[in-house]
Design a protein around this motif. Sequence first.
Motif: not given
Length: 203
Positions: A58-68
Amino acid sequence: MKFKWLLLPVILLAIITFWPASGPSFAPLASDARILAFGDSLTQGVGASTGMDYPSQLQRMSGRAVINAGISGETSSQGLTRFSRVLDETAPDLIILLEGGNDFLRNSSAAQVKANLAAMLAEAQRRDIPVVLIGVPQKSIWLETAPLYEQLAAQYQPLFIEDFLTELLKLSEVKSDAIHLNDDGYRRLAEHLYQRLQQAGAL
């Protein structure tokens, strides 16, 4: 006839993926916004190759940082215990909440699961952080999303992903074992979240 029944989960998943969605509208996420993916092993990415868990995709798709912030084996009670601390540490602009599966596997009280998730949703609401709530299947012959998620969605009005995960878990080709997804399964989940966030105006 048997072949047609085998195709039913695939057809249902396609309908859920492409059917126009309704729900809350979100303010657009800034390019430096942070999304918190909070949950158990399905968030952590058990069964995925390195970098193929759904938050990473999702981070790669959205261009937003996604914290796991997924922890394998976590129950909703354990999640509630750390929820406020993780919000303090990460200061997210949006939360994706995927919790409850381990409670169902351990035959925990549905009322307790609902109370734990309600407390998390209320805390996010108190901090004015929008939430995406992912419905999780309960233990049953037909593998159906637990009704408590719809009840919580009606009360707290998150962006509700009702049946997508449940339908994914009916497809053997996107699973790494009985309860976890593989790379393709996590990709499909990330894509669906990305589409729903776009529809809600967040992306």
